[in-house]
Write an enzyme that holds these catalytic residues in place. Structure first.
Site, short mmCIF file in Angstrom:
data_model
loop_
_atom_site.label_atom_id
_atom_site.label_comp_id
_atom_site.label_asym_id
_atom_site.label_seq_id
_atom_site.Cartn_x
_atom_site.Cartn_y
_atom_site.Cartn_z
CG ASP A 64 -1.85 1.12 1.29
OD1 ASP A 64 -2.34 1.49 0.21
OD2 ASP A 64 -2.08 1.67 2.37
CG ASP A 392 -6.75 0.83 0.07
OD1 ASP A 392 -6.64 1.55 1.08
OD2 ASP A 392 -5.79 0.54 -0.68
P1 ADP Z 1 -2.84 2.23 -5.77
O1 ADP Z 1 -2.17 2.50 -4.47
O2 ADP Z 1 -2.53 3.29 -6.77
O3 ADP Z 1 -4.28 1.92 -5.66
P2 ADP Z 1 -2.56 -0.54 -6.48
O4 ADP Z 1 -1.40 -1.40 -6.17
O5 ADP Z 1 -3.83 -0.77 -5.77
O6 ADP Z 1 -2.10 0.94 -6.32
O7 ADP Z 1 -2.82 -0.67 -8.04
C1 ADP Z 1 -3.82 0.03 -8.69
C2 ADP Z 1 -3.76 -0.19 -10.18
O8 ADP Z 1 -3.90 -1.56 -10.49
C3 ADP Z 1 -4.88 0.55 -10.87
O9 ADP Z 1 -4.40 1.18 -12.02
C4 ADP Z 1 -5.85 -0.57 -11.21
O10 ADP Z 1 -6.64 -0.25 -12.34
C5 ADP Z 1 -4.92 -1.71 -11.48
N1 ADP Z 1 -5.57 -3.01 -11.33
C6 ADP Z 1 -6.19 -3.50 -10.25
N2 ADP Z 1 -6.69 -4.74 -10.50
C7 ADP Z 1 -6.34 -5.03 -11.76
C8 ADP Z 1 -6.55 -6.18 -12.63
N3 ADP Z 1 -7.22 -7.24 -12.20
N4 ADP Z 1 -6.08 -6.10 -13.88
C9 ADP Z 1 -5.41 -5.03 -14.30
N5 ADP Z 1 -5.18 -3.93 -13.56
C10 ADP Z 1 -5.63 -3.93 -12.31
MG MG Z 2 -5.27 0.29 -4.83
#
Ligand code: ADP
Ligand code: MG
Length: 555
Positions: A64, A392
């Protein structure tokens, strides 16, 4: 700096450090980029985790963004500004913190290249501002509507937010998050408001992640004060008391002289009588469950047990507030004022053992305005990371309910924005055009990083994503399982609109702020915090914006 008869006038305290012009700028940019770089590998569901060991030896394992940056103890003032981006994002939306920070880093990288081409930071700032505003318009067009009745869709949003946190299968947890958020949603002035603080999340190590459950009411991490008290009460009439069931000790130190055993007995009897009266007062209004914020005397515990009341003491204030919303009770601060209308109701109050700890479950509340989620998992680290994911997820569902708008994820909006902004840039022309183009390029960092973190070739992915968007497939993003561009709406990878609008505006504001600093004055020994970074103009000898040009060579 003014000079009198050849003697330089010192306006700053001795030992003050000062960096100006390009040196200050590149130092700040480098620090900010380093922050972005540090969280880059964690983006997306396949992102890696970080293990952070603090000075006390406590270990946090997470991916995170905001948690990592908060735990990292960052000192550089410009780097701290990047941490603030993550914190604001967390406050405003609760998710998208990594995205925002990486994007800000990329904007600064682009700006650095433009500065090398002798484009002034204020021009870049203007271009970035225009691009950020345009992005909001484009995103609004892309966004789709969602309503509170569409549980399946909301569940997908919750799943996207929780992906990659703690455990693989999140369907169950995502469902809990949606139900919890919906139960605390309240309509005021025709608008839906979701205060997710009303949802309490209780962690208990042990069992499986799937054993996690939603309680339509509250879980209080306490046990009955007396073992003779009933463990289970149906149709509970509950009193919330913020008053001690004890005999008050006098404030001044008084001395009582007792001369005979009878007097002693009479004294004790009097105490006994007072406690009994208090218990009688409680039971006379029909209370069978008591949550007391203060203490309960041993003798009073005994009387309460005799009357069949389930009581707990020293309940946290925050829990009392949530309880009050869950059962519809009023907290009473003086036992004497207790009356039947202050009581709350619950279908069931029960003390249960969860992994060896006793918890009190207040369930089957009618229309509760506070609910609880009990999280289970094999180890502390699993449960803690799951909790961050749930945080989240709750916030994201709350946000999307409030705004009613969502976007495809997986880098789809960024790719679309990037293409559209490039078109927009050519209509703007001038030097700002270059800045807008740089902004468009920076946006592609999301699909690129998602690809990198999935072990795919980022160039291949980018080319495929761009070509599908050029064909008009606006919701195509990266399918992390096949490495191909796919329709994210169909794949169920969806996020609230506000995640992107907030990330883009926060990142571009901070990037411009860092960019426009050309003078860093830090007092000696004041620590990094003391030097602070007053953005914008600095009074003593501050470099006039026009004087920037030749700085680099002259130094
Ligand atoms: P953040 O702290 O920015 O929320 P995350 O590690 O949660 O970081 O990643 C968020 C990103 O991952 C977003 O761009 C989201 O669209 C993408 N994402 C989440 N699940 C998937 C998935 N199943 N396939 C592709 N992209 C994904
Ligand atoms: Mg996220």
């Amino acid at each position: 700096m003014a000079q009198l008869g050849g003697t330089p006038i010192l306006i700053l305290k001795e030992g003050t450090e000062r960096r100006k012009g390009r040196e200050a700028q590149s130092g700040n940019i480098a620090a900010a980029k380093a922050v972005a770089e540090s969280v880059r590998t964690t983006l997306g569901p396949k992102g890696m985790d970080k293990m952070i060991v603090d000075s006390m030896g406590d270990v946090t394992i997470t991916n995170d963004g905001v948690t990592i940056l908060k735990e990292m103890d960052i000192e550089h003032p410009a780097a701290k500004m990047m941490v603030e981006v993550a914190e604001t994002q967390d406050d405003e939306v609760g998710d998208g913190t990594t995205t925002a920070v990486i994007f800000a880093g990329e904007l600064l990288k682009g700006a650095e290249e433009l500065i090398d081409q002798e484009i002034h930071p204020t021009v870049i700032a203007k271009g970035y501002k225009m691009a950020s505003n345009k992005s909001k318009e484009i995103l609004k067009d892309l966004a789709k509507d969602v309503s509170v009745d569409d549980r399946e869709l909301l569940k997908k949003i919750a799943m996207t937010a929780i992906a990659g946190r703690g455990s693989e299968d999140k369907g169950n947890i995502a469902g809990l998050c949606v139900d919890a958020t919906i139960s605390v949603a309240e309509e005021s002035d025709g608008e839906l408001r979701c205060d997710t603080d009303k949802i309490s999340v209780i962690k208990k190590v042990g069992g499986k992640v799937d054993d996690s459950e939603l309680i339509e009411g509250m879980i209080i991490d306490k046990e009955r004060v007396h073992s003779r008290m009933p463990k289970k009460i149906e149709n509970a009439k509950i009193s919330l008391l913020n008053d001690a069931i004890e005999v008050e000790k006098t404030e001044v130190s008084a001395e009582i002289q007792i001369k005979s055993p009878e007097q002693m007995q009479a004294f004790l009897d009097e105490e006994d009588k007072m406690l009994k009266e208090m218990v009688n007062k409680i039971t006379s209004v029909g209370v069978n469950v008591l949550f007391c914020q203060k203490g309960i005397d041993d003798l009073a515990q005994h009387y309460l047990a005799k009357e069949g009341v389930l009581a707990t003491r020293r309940v946290k204030k925050s829990d009392m507030e949530k309880l009050s919303r869950a059962i519809g009770a009023k907290t009473v601060t003086n036992i004497k004022d207790l009356s039947e209308k202050d009581l709350g109701k619950a279908g069931l109050v029960e003390e249960r053992k969860v992994s060896g700890d006793s918890l009190i479950f207040v369930e089957k509340c009618k229309n509760p305005k506070s609910v609880s989620i009990l999280l289970r998992g094999a180890t502390d680290h699993v449960v803690n990371e799951l909790e961050r994911g749930v945080h989240d997820s709750l916030r994201v569902v709350g946000t999307v309910l409030e705004d009613g708008k969502f976007l495809p994820g997986g880098g789809a909006p960024e790719t679309e924005l990037s293409l559209r902004l490039r078109e927009y840039a050519s209509t703007v022309g001038g030097r700002e055009q270059l800045a807008i183009e740089s902004f468009a390029k920076a946006l592609e960092v999301t699909p690129i990083t998602l690809a990198e973190n999935t072990g795919l070739d980022p160039i291949d992915v980018l080319v495929e994503m761009r070509s599908s968007h050029e064909k008009g497939n606006k919701s195509y993003g990266l399918d992390i399982y096949t490495g191909k561009a796919k329709d994210m709406l169909e794949e169920g990878v969806i996020e609230p609109l506000r995640i992107k609008t907030q990330a883009i505006s926060a990142a571009s504001e901070v990037a411009t702020m860092i960019l426009c600093i050309d003078d860093v004055i830090s007092s000696k020994g004041g620590g990094p915090g003391a030097g602070g970074m007053p953005p914008g103009g600095m009074p003593p000898g501050g470099m006039p914006p026009g004087g920037m040009g030749g700085m680099g060579e002259e130094d």
